[in-house]
Write an enzyme that holds these catalytic residues in place. Structure first.
Site, PDB file in Angstrom:
ATOM      1  N   ASP A   7       0.875  -1.164   0.000  1.00  0.00           N
ATOM      2  CA  ASP A   7       0.000   0.000   0.000  1.00  0.00           C
ATOM      3  C   ASP A   7       0.917   1.219   0.000  1.00  0.00           C
ATOM      4  O   ASP A   7       1.518   1.548   1.012  1.00  0.00           O
ATOM      5  CB  ASP A   7      -0.895  -0.029   1.249  1.00  0.00           C
ATOM      6  CG  ASP A   7      -1.746   1.242   1.387  1.00  0.00           C
ATOM      7  OD1 ASP A   7      -1.707   2.100   0.492  1.00  0.00           O
ATOM      8  OD2 ASP A   7      -2.436   1.358   2.417  1.00  0.00           O
ATOM      9  N   GLU A 169      -7.332   0.534  -4.370  1.00  0.00           N
ATOM     10  CA  GLU A 169      -7.311   0.401  -2.918  1.00  0.00           C
ATOM     11  C   GLU A 169      -8.625  -0.134  -2.330  1.00  0.00           C
ATOM     12  O   GLU A 169      -8.599  -1.037  -1.498  1.00  0.00           O
ATOM     13  CB  GLU A 169      -6.933   1.745  -2.284  1.00  0.00           C
ATOM     14  CG  GLU A 169      -5.452   2.075  -2.505  1.00  0.00           C
ATOM     15  CD  GLU A 169      -5.119   3.542  -2.343  1.00  0.00           C
ATOM     16  OE1 GLU A 169      -6.001   4.306  -1.900  1.00  0.00           O
ATOM     17  OE2 GLU A 169      -3.989   3.934  -2.664  1.00  0.00           O
TER      18      GLU A 169
END
Lengths: 608, 112, 192
Positions: A7, A169
């Site tokens: 991430d 995401e």
């Protein structure tokens, strides 16, 4: 070689991996999963990444970069507001892409800064996995356009990572929550991170995840909460604007720390230049309400695009550290008329989902390998046509990969060159959309206007990246297309940066890999020669010639810098000699297991 | 004879287990043959010991490090000492193997 | 699933599925752009949306690029082509307008790139709507909404007859062109 999930966040970045069927974030020495996405360049060429860089930013305002994700793949002209907001100086001589000026250091691009963050995460994976990771799934906001996705991929490449897939995401969050384990349903993922806001409406049906719609704002997040609180403490936005860069960063850092206390204690103290200022939770909540209302507008748009009402959403998932603010949870509950899910750590959930997807892509996952992710492109793709108007050829929210073609012709007689301008966005005028690339179709046959038929084919791949090809239909001439990325980096830019990195850093990937490959090759050759010398009697058929042939080729390749050839030949030598090696080991083991104890075998083998 | 770990190696394994968030996993030590490149040491974490593994425990109960070695590898690893080195040129586990006839300069592979 | 290619590009065995049963290599998507053929569906306007979804998922599972991450580049490229073709075909079949246009004309978009051709009588009618709307704001929206419903009913009826073996699709394209215009009108005049 395990695949990893990363991430790459605006404020913090994380790396996670699936071990024995469960995704876990990898931690740093202090036991923290989050690596602040902050990078400081020192005058001596060294780089400080993470918590130290972030915490010491007020002392080094012109050498430290935070929230760099906001600049990824964007043009300087589009970043002026952000540069002012984040108090960074852009190189005014570079018009194509953003380059930050660094005090006492050469200018750096957002891609290079992001690569430093990724390098550290990769190193964390290497340490914990006892070797290089196989490949990486890297998450991007669902709203990222082509240039921003390309920039993210470039940063990964610069950090020596093989990108398996760019993953949105919110989709990663849905995977982490195991929503795929449900029979089906419609889910909303509300992701309020440090710097970006995304709302995605996902549909799950029989193991297939599909993004129905996405909306959001690349300029909305917890950073805005920090700023709102900082301005509140400073006595207004005007007062805050008067502070110098260092003092302003200090104030925002102090506000960020106070924000965490606010939710718990109902009030907090912010350290300002004029002394400590006490701020109440009520005042803070009132100051961030306008920000939350902007997220509400995006939510309504995403629902409308998906053709749904809030009541038709089966579950709402919260992602991003900013969703810890109680008012955010209440706001989301009101928006969707239901309590959101928040069982998983909202900071880790995206990285965990990325790791799970990375594991699934490895093809030998213990996780649901029947699951398939289908993403959509967030913004329409189009071409600028006569009059500066955008002609859309791939509409927003099309499921990717997607393919479209358009046929064009010429405007004047004997025209041999056609200019094409690809844009991304949903505005009518091309100039109001994001310019992605300008193409020149050259070498068309000189014909009267309107006669040539140039078929241009656009393909958006599973990562959301655009590829273009063109052909003149009458003559079959494949018109040559020169891609000039309007923003982001060209292939040559990347190559140049990789070369620069080799010149300047010992740790650079390519050089290190070449050295590794040569060392490995030397080891294999030495072992082969030794084995042939002692046990040539165990060779069968034409093994001797085959092994010798590959060994000679490998020996020759080692004087070159062709790393891949060296590695390939090493592997080949390993392969062709494997049966021979296996026979030697089997013999040793047979001896060992035929009644004598290990010490004796060891001594025996040592003597040979 | 058995498998020995230095204090540095024990605390390093404990630290790695923390970073990976796998405190209950065992530390597997083994060898693998890579064609004619000789034999090389192999370390990794595993969820549990396998049936015929040799199992060794180090450290106090509350910070226990369990090392497991499969039976075949144990023939080559009996008596080995595992250390953790942090030196300028090389950071990593170091293997001191009384059975190894030659070791390569990096200490990661050996021949018998 | 439709049979679209007879021989595997890789091992030369006959194939019927997206992937060769013999060597597992993914085959190129069918050259024909017919979305009905891709999904193995008959040429009908009335389709079962749930059935289409099931067919889509089945083929997508076998052809999506994520399934070919560690396969050779040629197969990865084919996976991209397959799924792109599949997504386009589903888009055409999902929407009543594009599905109808495809059946009637063999295309999913109007022929004219500058907007479909419309007959003068229809344009005169629209002109009248606009005039009435000036006296009585909101009337045009009502008329346009009613016209849209009527056009959909006509399309539906003509396809039903055609599928029953009588009637033609001769007027479908004209209905669709009018529908495009009416819907554009509704979009540009949102409810007050």
């Amino acid at each position: 070689m395990a695949n990893i999930g990363i991430d790459l966040g605006t404020t913090n970045s994380l790396v996670a991996v699936v071990m024995n069927g469960r995704a876990r974030c990898l931690l740093d020495d202090a036991g923290a999963s989050m690596l602040p996405s902050a990078v400081r360049y020192e005058a001596d060429g060294s780089v400080v990444v993470g918590r130290a860089a972030r915490d010491e930013a007020p002392r080094h305002p012109h050498r430290t970069f935070t929230s760099v994700k906001r600049f990824m793949g964007r043009a300087p002209a589009d970043c002026q507001a952000d540069a002012a907001l984040f108090r960074v100086k852009m190189d005014p001589t570079e018009a194509r892409f953003v380059r930050f000026l660094v005090e006492g250091h050469a200018p750096v691009t957002p891609v290079e800064v992001s690569a430093e963050v990724l390098k550290l995460l990769r190193a964390r994976a290497v340490e914990c996995l006892f070797g290089e990771p196989g490949g990486a799934v890297i998450t991007v906001p669902a709203y990222f356009d082509d240039a921003q996705r390309q920039a993210t991929k470039d940063a990964a490449r610069l950090a020596g990572l093989e990108v398996l897939r760019l993953l949105n995401e919110p989709t990663a969050a849905a995977i982490a929550y195991g929503l795929d384990k449900r029979g089906g349903g419609t889910f909303a993922v509300y992701d309020l991170g440090g710097g970006t806001f995304d709302i995605s409406i996902l549909k799950l049906d029989d193991g297939v995840f599909q993004v129905l719609s996405t909306a959001g704002d690349t300029h909305l997040g917890g950073d805005d909460f920090d700023r709102a609180l900082a301005e509140l403490a400073a006595g207004g936005a005007d007062a805050a604007a008067k502070l110098d860069d260092g003092a302003f960063r200090g104030l925002v850092a102090s506000a960020r720390a106070a924000k965490h206390q606010l939710s718990e204690h109902g009030a907090a103290t912010v350290a300002t230049a004029g002394g400590d200022v006490k701020v109440s939770l009520d005042a803070f909540e009132a100051s961030i309400l306008p920000i939350l209302e902007r997220t509400g507008a995006s939510c309504r748009r995403a629902l409308a695009d998906a053709g749904l009402t809030a009541a038709q959403v089966d579950a709402v998932v919260l992602v991003g550290g900013s969703t810890r603010v109680p008012l955010v949870r209440r706001h989301v509950a009101t928006l969707f008329g239901r309590e959101p899910y928040c069982d998983l750590d909202p900071d880790e959930v995206v990285a965990l989902g990325a790791a799970m997807q990375a594991d699934i892509l490895s093809g030998n996952s213990q996780l649901a390998d029947d699951m398939l992710l289908l993403d959509v492109i967030p913004l329409s793709l189009g071409l600028e046509v006569m009059g500066g108007v955008t002609e859309k050829f791939i509409p927003r929210c099309s499921t990717i990969p997607v393919n479209a073609h358009q046929t064009f012709t010429t405007h004047v007689d004997n025209q041999t060159v056609v200019d094409l301008h690809v844009v991304q966005g949903d505005r009518e005028l091309a100039s109001q959309n994001r310019s992605l690339a300008r193409f020149e179709l050259r070498g068309l046959p000189p014909l009267p206007a309107g006669v040539p038929r140039v078929r241009v084919e656009f393909t958006v791949d599973a990562d959301g990246l655009l590829h273009v090809a063109a052909k003149e239909e009458h003559t079959g001439i494949e018109a040559k297309i020169d891609v000039k990325p309007s923003y982001g980096l060209s292939e040559e830019d990347i190559e140049r940066m990789l070369e620069d990195a080799i010149d300047h850093a010992e740790t650079d990937v390519d050089e290190r890999l070449l050295i590794d490959a040569r060392v490995e090759a030397e080891g294999i050759l030495a072992a082969i020669h030794k084995a042939l010398a002692t046990d040539s009697g165990m060779l069968v058929g034409n093994e001797a010639e085959v092994i010798q042939e590959v060994a000679t080729a490998l020996q020759a390749s080692m004087t070159t810098t062709e790393r891949e050839r060296i590695s390939a030949l090493s592997k080949k030598l390993d392969e062709v000699s494997a049966p021979f090696a296996q026979r030697r080991i089997e013999r040793d083991l047979t001896l060992a297991l035929s009644g004598r104890d290990a010490d004796e075998v060891g001594a025996q083998m040592g003597l040979r | 004879m058995a498998v020995e770990l230095t204090e540095r190696a024990i605390s390093r394994i404990r630290e790695l287990a923390m970073k990976r968030q796998t405190p209950d996993h065992v530390f597997r030590l083994g060898i693998r043959g890579g064609g004619c490149s000789g034999l090389s040491y192999y370390v990794d974490f595993a969820p549990a010991a396998a049936e015929k593994d040799k199992v060794f425990n180090f450290g106090p109960d509350d910070g226990k490090v369990t090392v497991v070695v499969d039976r075949k590898s144990y023939l080559f690893l009996n008596g080995i000492v595992v250390d953790w080195k942090t030196e300028l040129m090389k950071t990593g586990f170091e293997f001191i193997n009384p059975l190894a006839k030659t070791s390569c300069s990096c200490g990661e592979s050996f021949t018998v | 699933m439709a049979s679209h290619r007879s021989v595997c590009f890789s091992c030369r065995e006959p194939v019927q599925a997206p992937s060769c049963v013999g060597c597992g290599a993914l085959q190129p998507p069918p050259a024909s752009p017919d979305p009905f053929v891709l999904f193995g569906l008959p040429h009908r306007y009335h389709i079962d949306a749930a059935d289409l979804d099931v067919r889509y998922r089945t083929i997508a599972r076998a052809t999506h690029p994520d399934r070919f991450v560690s396969r050779p580049a040629v197969e990865r490229r084919m996976a991209l082509q397959w799924t792109a073709a599949l997504n386009e075909a589903r888009r055409v079949l999902k929407d009543d307008r594009t599905r109808a246009r495809w059946l009637a004309t063999g295309r999913s978009a109007p022929r004219e790139s500058g907007g479909p051709a419309l007959d003068p009588a229809f344009l005169a009618e629209i002109f009248e709507w606009r005039e009435r709307d000036e006296d009585e704001p909101g009337v045009m929206r009502e008329l346009a909404t009613a016209s849209r419903q009527k056009l959909f009913r006509k399309i539906e009826t003509e396809f039903s007859e055609w599928e029953g073996g009588s009637g033609t699709l001769d007027h479908i394209e004209d209905h669709l062109n009018r529908l495009t215009y009416v819907e554009g009108l509704l979009r540009s005049h949102p409810e007050a």
